[in-house]
Write a protein that holds these residues in place. Structure first.
Motif, PDB file in Angstrom:
ATOM      1  N   TRP A  12       0.827  -1.204   0.000  1.00 41.06           N
ATOM      2  CA  TRP A  12       0.000   0.000   0.000  1.00 41.06           C
ATOM      3  C   TRP A  12       0.865   1.259   0.000  1.00 41.06           C
ATOM      4  O   TRP A  12       0.484   2.275  -0.605  1.00 41.06           O
ATOM      5  CB  TRP A  12      -0.940  -0.009   1.209  1.00 41.06           C
ATOM      6  N   ILE A  13       2.010   1.196   0.648  1.00 39.58           N
ATOM      7  CA  ILE A  13       2.926   2.337   0.621  1.00 39.58           C
ATOM      8  C   ILE A  13       3.431   2.563  -0.803  1.00 39.58           C
ATOM      9  O   ILE A  13       3.499   3.703  -1.279  1.00 39.58           O
ATOM     10  CB  ILE A  13       4.096   2.111   1.602  1.00 39.58           C
ATOM     11  N   VAL A  14       3.753   1.473  -1.495  1.00 38.71           N
ATOM     12  CA  VAL A  14       4.214   1.591  -2.885  1.00 38.71           C
ATOM     13  C   VAL A  14       3.099   2.150  -3.768  1.00 38.71           C
ATOM     14  O   VAL A  14       3.342   3.037  -4.604  1.00 38.71           O
ATOM     15  CB  VAL A  14       4.703   0.228  -3.416  1.00 38.71           C
ATOM     16  N   LEU A  15       1.877   1.651  -3.594  1.00 42.61           N
ATOM     17  CA  LEU A  15       0.757   2.169  -4.386  1.00 42.61           C
ATOM     18  C   LEU A  15       0.508   3.645  -4.077  1.00 42.61           C
ATOM     19  O   LEU A  15       0.201   4.435  -4.976  1.00 42.61           O
ATOM     20  CB  LEU A  15      -0.508   1.349  -4.109  1.00 42.61           C
ATOM     21  N   GLY A  16       0.643   4.011  -2.792  1.00 45.78           N
ATOM     22  CA  GLY A  16       0.498   5.419  -2.431  1.00 45.78           C
ATOM     23  C   GLY A  16       1.580   6.263  -3.071  1.00 45.78           C
ATOM     24  O   GLY A  16       1.327   7.392  -3.535  1.00 45.78           O
ATOM     25  N   ALA A  17       2.806   5.723  -3.127  1.00 48.57           N
ATOM     26  CA  ALA A  17       3.903   6.452  -3.763  1.00 48.57           C
ATOM     27  C   ALA A  17       3.647   6.634  -5.257  1.00 48.57           C
ATOM     28  O   ALA A  17       3.890   7.708  -5.825  1.00 48.57           O
ATOM     29  CB  ALA A  17       5.220   5.701  -3.544  1.00 48.57           C
ATOM     30  N   ILE A  18       3.134   5.588  -5.906  1.00 45.50           N
ATOM     31  CA  ILE A  18       2.806   5.699  -7.335  1.00 45.50           C
ATOM     32  C   ILE A  18       1.737   6.760  -7.554  1.00 45.50           C
ATOM     33  O   ILE A  18       1.829   7.580  -8.481  1.00 45.50           O
ATOM     34  CB  ILE A  18       2.343   4.331  -7.883  1.00 45.50           C
ATOM     35  N   THR A  19       0.725   6.772  -6.680  1.00 47.89           N
ATOM     36  CA  THR A  19      -0.331   7.778  -6.779  1.00 47.89           C
ATOM     37  C   THR A  19       0.240   9.183  -6.642  1.00 47.89           C
ATOM     38  O   THR A  19      -0.087  10.092  -7.406  1.00 47.89           O
ATOM     39  CB  THR A  19      -1.403   7.534  -5.695  1.00 47.89           C
ATOM     40  N   ALA A  20       1.104   9.366  -5.643  1.00 46.61           N
ATOM     41  CA  ALA A  20       1.700  10.694  -5.412  1.00 46.61           C
ATOM     42  C   ALA A  20       2.578  11.118  -6.582  1.00 46.61           C
ATOM     43  O   ALA A  20       2.483  12.253  -7.072  1.00 46.61           O
ATOM     44  CB  ALA A  20       2.503  10.688  -4.116  1.00 46.61           C
ATOM     45  N   VAL A  21       3.438  10.208  -7.052  1.00 50.90           N
ATOM     46  CA  VAL A  21       4.347  10.546  -8.149  1.00 50.90           C
ATOM     47  C   VAL A  21       3.564  10.859  -9.426  1.00 50.90           C
ATOM     48  O   VAL A  21       3.894  11.798 -10.163  1.00 50.90           O
ATOM     49  CB  VAL A  21       5.341   9.389  -8.388  1.00 50.90           C
ATOM     50  N   PHE A  22       2.521  10.097  -9.695  1.00 52.33           N
ATOM     51  CA  PHE A  22       1.710  10.331 -10.900  1.00 52.33           C
ATOM     52  C   PHE A  22       1.099  11.726 -10.879  1.00 52.33           C
ATOM     53  O   PHE A  22       1.210  12.486 -11.847  1.00 52.33           O
ATOM     54  CB  PHE A  22       0.608   9.274 -10.989  1.00 52.33           C
ATOM     55  N   LEU A 385       6.820   9.147   6.441  1.00 54.37           N
ATOM     56  CA  LEU A 385       6.602   9.233   4.997  1.00 54.37           C
ATOM     57  C   LEU A 385       5.761   8.052   4.511  1.00 54.37           C
ATOM     58  O   LEU A 385       4.872   8.204   3.663  1.00 54.37           O
ATOM     59  CB  LEU A 385       7.945   9.269   4.273  1.00 54.37           C
ATOM     60  N   GLY A 386       6.033   6.876   5.079  1.00 54.88           N
ATOM     61  CA  GLY A 386       5.213   5.714   4.743  1.00 54.88           C
ATOM     62  C   GLY A 386       3.757   5.918   5.129  1.00 54.88           C
ATOM     63  O   GLY A 386       2.838   5.596   4.365  1.00 54.88           O
ATOM     64  N   ASP A 387       3.532   6.457   6.330  1.00 54.22           N
ATOM     65  CA  ASP A 387       2.160   6.755   6.761  1.00 54.22           C
ATOM     66  C   ASP A 387       1.509   7.776   5.831  1.00 54.22           C
ATOM     67  O   ASP A 387       0.323   7.663   5.490  1.00 54.22           O
ATOM     68  CB  ASP A 387       2.164   7.297   8.196  1.00 54.22           C
ATOM     69  N   ALA A 388       2.279   8.785   5.429  1.00 52.81           N
ATOM     70  CA  ALA A 388       1.740   9.813   4.528  1.00 52.81           C
ATOM     71  C   ALA A 388       1.349   9.209   3.190  1.00 52.81           C
ATOM     72  O   ALA A 388       0.291   9.536   2.628  1.00 52.81           O
ATOM     73  CB  ALA A 388       2.774  10.920   4.321  1.00 52.81           C
ATOM     74  N   LEU A 389       2.167   8.288   2.665  1.00 55.30           N
ATOM     75  CA  LEU A 389       1.878   7.688   1.358  1.00 55.30           C
ATOM     76  C   LEU A 389       0.610   6.838   1.420  1.00 55.30           C
ATOM     77  O   LEU A 389      -0.209   6.845   0.486  1.00 55.30           O
ATOM     78  CB  LEU A 389       3.070   6.849   0.897  1.00 55.30           C
ATOM     79  N   ARG A 390       0.438   6.111   2.508  1.00 52.68           N
ATOM     80  CA  ARG A 390      -0.810   5.347   2.642  1.00 52.68           C
ATOM     81  C   ARG A 390      -2.010   6.277   2.747  1.00 52.68           C
ATOM     82  O   ARG A 390      -3.058   6.038   2.142  1.00 52.68           O
ATOM     83  CB  ARG A 390      -0.744   4.436   3.872  1.00 52.68           C
ATOM     84  N   ALA A 391      -1.868   7.346   3.514  1.00 52.51           N
ATOM     85  CA  ALA A 391      -2.967   8.305   3.644  1.00 52.51           C
ATOM     86  C   ALA A 391      -3.275   8.960   2.303  1.00 52.51           C
ATOM     87  O   ALA A 391      -4.446   9.218   1.983  1.00 52.51           O
ATOM     88  CB  ALA A 391      -2.616   9.369   4.683  1.00 52.51           C
ATOM     89  N   ILE A 392      -2.254   9.219   1.494  1.00 50.39           N
ATOM     90  CA  ILE A 392      -2.468   9.816   0.174  1.00 50.39           C
ATOM     91  C   ILE A 392      -3.338   8.909  -0.679  1.00 50.39           C
ATOM     92  O   ILE A 392      -4.307   9.350  -1.303  1.00 50.39           O
ATOM     93  CB  ILE A 392      -1.105  10.066  -0.516  1.00 50.39           C
ATOM     94  N   GLY A 393      -3.006   7.616  -0.706  1.00 52.28           N
ATOM     95  CA  GLY A 393      -3.809   6.690  -1.494  1.00 52.28           C
ATOM     96  C   GLY A 393      -5.254   6.643  -1.041  1.00 52.28           C
ATOM     97  O   GLY A 393      -6.182   6.701  -1.856  1.00 52.28           O
ATOM     98  N   GLN A 394      -5.472   6.563   0.273  1.00 55.95           N
ATOM     99  CA  GLN A 394      -6.833   6.499   0.813  1.00 55.95           C
ATOM    100  C   GLN A 394      -7.624   7.766   0.504  1.00 55.95           C
ATOM    101  O   GLN A 394      -8.768   7.708   0.053  1.00 55.95           O
ATOM    102  CB  GLN A 394      -6.778   6.303   2.326  1.00 55.95           C
ATOM    103  N   GLN A 395      -7.024   8.918   0.775  1.00 54.58           N
ATOM    104  CA  GLN A 395      -7.770  10.169   0.678  1.00 54.58           C
ATOM    105  C   GLN A 395      -8.022  10.579  -0.773  1.00 54.58           C
ATOM    106  O   GLN A 395      -9.092  11.090  -1.102  1.00 54.58           O
ATOM    107  CB  GLN A 395      -7.035  11.258   1.448  1.00 54.58           C
ATOM    108  N   VAL A 396      -7.047  10.367  -1.649  1.00 48.26           N
ATOM    109  CA  VAL A 396      -7.280  10.642  -3.071  1.00 48.26           C
ATOM    110  C   VAL A 396      -8.395   9.746  -3.592  1.00 48.26           C
ATOM    111  O   VAL A 396      -9.272  10.180  -4.353  1.00 48.26           O
ATOM    112  CB  VAL A 396      -5.986  10.441  -3.883  1.00 48.26           C
ATOM    113  N   ALA A 397      -8.397   8.479  -3.166  1.00 52.74           N
ATOM    114  CA  ALA A 397      -9.432   7.541  -3.619  1.00 52.74           C
ATOM    115  C   ALA A 397     -10.811   7.964  -3.134  1.00 52.74           C
ATOM    116  O   ALA A 397     -11.796   7.888  -3.883  1.00 52.74           O
ATOM    117  CB  ALA A 397      -9.104   6.128  -3.127  1.00 52.74           C
ATOM    118  N   MET A 398     -10.903   8.395  -1.885  1.00 56.67           N
ATOM    119  CA  MET A 398     -12.191   8.815  -1.340  1.00 56.67           C
ATOM    120  C   MET A 398     -12.790   9.959  -2.153  1.00 56.67           C
ATOM    121  O   MET A 398     -13.946   9.903  -2.599  1.00 56.67           O
ATOM    122  CB  MET A 398     -12.023   9.243   0.112  1.00 56.67           C
ATOM    123  N   ILE A 399     -12.015  11.010  -2.375  1.00 53.60           N
ATOM    124  CA  ILE A 399     -12.539  12.175  -3.088  1.00 53.60           C
ATOM    125  C   ILE A 399     -12.774  11.850  -4.557  1.00 53.60           C
ATOM    126  O   ILE A 399     -13.788  12.236  -5.140  1.00 53.60           O
ATOM    127  CB  ILE A 399     -11.584  13.364  -2.926  1.00 53.60           C
TER     128      ILE A 399
END
Length: 593
Positions: A12-22, A385-399
């Motif tokens: 999930w951290i990796v997926l969050g990182a991909i989301t952030a980088v994209f 940073l790992g926690d932030a990346l997971r939160a990024i994936g969750q919150q971007v997905a929600m909105i």
């Protein structure tokens, strides 16, 4: 704190990182075709929507199947975007028809899994109207659209799933969500609490006022009333009850203060960025226009606490529980540095809000590696940073799930002309006069806001009521701010009041008692949108600073009088006079030349 190196969370951290980088990368890539960026945006959120919260093997396997199909469909559209553009929204074969239906169903199911049934049901009703509305007699019928054109406009053109709202989610909302997630992963939240405690803790009703300030600060980056209650409430609610505050009052203070986060600059949640797209007004102008009304909202809550202090012994925060000046100074750095970078980049350097936010994100990541001692810790920073990346994936997905589903509704309104017809009904129902139309719109916002999140309620209501209000003489920004504010009503107004439910549950109080107290404290949420119409200068601080400040003072006095009339201990005659005087002060602008 989740370790960056724990195997269970690494995916999930990796997926969050991909989301952030994209999403950050889109700011630097240059022009990326909409039929590439927007479908890939949806593809990135699908694992978070269907797999992240799966609790049973059945949920996991069904989610994995839906994710695989959805990602494949989105990637196919991105890879074939040039061919699809040449089809001009018409599906050429059976495969494309099946793909379109599948992606529409996945978008609605994604919204259902994230926020429940109401919004997907509205989207489904919109689709059924688009398909069969030609059979409805009279004004609300439509001429009909061939199935392949209807579905194609929604799925392979930019009239539905990949419309302008999704573009806002991709290009602006996601960037600011990343910024908020990075701030929340570090010491910024504690910094907000410490600054609030230092500023208001020693005052009468200090614990409640700390809740107001901290929720205003935290809400400005979270943009979610529910998240605000759950986070700041975990600290402020026990503090208030420990000092003897009535439970209904403590919960109401937290619910009302947290609801104001979505109207508090600089971030204001997703709705402000959608407003940029719908109005064409630059974000910085929207932020300035919204600033005085937002301050009035929290000022009203503050005055309500003072009024309650006449009825209850609302103590200050004990001195030994207030942070020292040194602690306040150190912890405030964790939000001041990123916020200062953001505001400097927008207002001084003249960068776009998205580009400014990216720079602020980099500053926010840097401060993750420091703590309140202050010392630098590499392992701690990586974990945060790992926690932030997971939160990024969750919150971007929600909105994104909300916005993509809402885009279906907006697409159908455009294809069928239903939005214009509802606008006509509002105009005729109001007799062609402004104030009845405003009240009809406010009622629609309240009802819709009870069923769907604030951003979706705002988008749907403004799509049908906004044109009517502008035809009746409102400036576009006035109309949009009015609708946006009233879409917030459902956070504290029964029977469905999400912020109240959460606060009441956290403190163990009857939710209806909390809701009634919250409505009195949050009277500004009901009055300020109307006062913005009666005093249009209030949102013109950039062009008419003097007029805006005069309107601000008048409405502030009026709201203070209304708070004391509703909450204070005065006799009925004095309270009546306060109420009448308050209404006159709030709406005097409507009668002055």
């Amino acid at each position: 704190m989740t370790s960056f190196f724990s195997g269970a969370s690494r995916v999930w951290i990796v997926l969050g990182a991909i989301t952030a980088v994209f999403h950050i990368g889109l700011i630097f890539y240059g022009l990326v075709p909409n039929l590439v960026a927007r479908p890939l945006h949806m593809a990135l959120i699908l694992p978070w929507v269907f797999l992240y919260s799966a609790k049973t093997p059945l949920e996991w396997w069904s989610g994995a199947s839906i994710t695989a199909i959805g990602v494949a469909g989105c990637v196919w559209i991105a890879l074939n975007q040039q061919m699809l553009r040449n089809q001009y929204g018409f599906l050429e074969d059976q495969f494309q028809v099946v793909l379109a239906i599948t992606l529409l169903l996945i978008a609605m199911e994604g919204a259902r899994r994230m926020i429940g049934w109401p919004l997907p049901l509205v989207a489904l009703c919109a689709l059924l109207y688009g398909l069969y509305g030609q059979n409805i007699p009279g004004e609300f019928g439509h001429a009909g659209t061939p199935l392949r054109s209807f579905l194609g406009t929604l799925v392979i053109a930019e009239g539905g799933l990949w419309g302008s709202l999704t573009g806002v989610s991709v290009g602006v909302v996601a960037i600011f969500v990343i910024f908020g997630a990075v701030l929340n992963a570090g010491e910024a939240g504690q910094g907000f609490m410490n600054v609030a405690a230092a500023a208001a803790g020693r005052l009468t009703g200090g614990a409640a006022k700390v809740s107001v300030l901290s929720s205003a600060l935290f809400g400005s980056i979270s943009g979610s009333a529910s998240a605000n209650v759950a986070s700041t409430g975990a600290i402020t609610l026990p503090a208030m009850t420990k000092l003897g505050y009535p439970k209904r009052l403590a919960a109401a203070v937290e619910a009302v203060a947290s609801s104001g986060g979505q109207i508090m600059p600089p971030l204001m949640g997703a709705g402000a960025f959608v407003m940029v797209e719908l109005t064409g007004v630059p974000y910085t102008q929207i932020m300035l226009a919204a600033s005085l009304p937002a301050i009035l909202y929290f000022l009203t809550v503050w005055m309500g606490i003072n009024a309650y202090a006449q009825r209850f012994e609302l103590q200050a925060v004990p001195e030994d529980q207030r942070p020292s000046t040194r602690v306040v100074a150190i912890t405030s750095i964790f939000f001041l540095v990123p916020f200062s970078v953001l505001l400097f980049a927008m207002f001084i350097a003249g960068f776009t809000p998205q580009y400014a936010a990216v720079i602020a994100i980099f500053a926010g990541v840097a401060v993750l590696f420091f703590d309140a001692t202050p010392r630098m810790g590499l392992r701690q920073g990586v974990a945060r940073l790992g926690d932030a990346l997971r939160a990024i994936g969750q919150q971007v997905a929600m909105i994104a799930a909300i916005i993509i589903c809402a885009s279906i509704i907006i697409g159908v309104l455009g294809i069928t002309g239903l939005g214009i017809k509802i606008t006509s009904v509002i105009l005729s129902g109001s007799g062609g006069t402004l104030w009845p139309a405003l009240l009809l719109t406010a009622l629609a916002c309240l009802l819709l806001g009870m069923e769907v999140p604030t951003t979706a309620a705002y988008v749907i209501c403004v799509s049908v009521a906004g044109p009517a209000l502008t035809q009746l003489g409102l400036e576009p920004l006035q109309a949009h701010l009015f609708v946006f504010w009233f879409a917030l009503l459902s956070t504290i107004t029964p029977p469905v009041c999400g912020a109240v439910f959460i606060a009441a549950g956290m403190i163990g109080e009857n939710w209806l008692k909390v809701a009634l107290t919250a409505m009195a404290l949050g009277v500004g949420l009901y009055i300020i949108p109307l006062a913005m119409i009666a005093n249009p200068d209030m949102i013109r601080i950039a062009t008419n600073t003097t007029g805006a400040l005069i309107a601000f003072v008048m409405v502030g006095i009026g709201l203070s009088c209304l708070s004391y009339a509703l909450i204070g201990r005065a006799g009925w005659l004095r309270r009546t006079l306060l109420a009448v005087g308050g209404f006159i002060a709030c709406f005097a602008g409507a009668f002055l030349p």
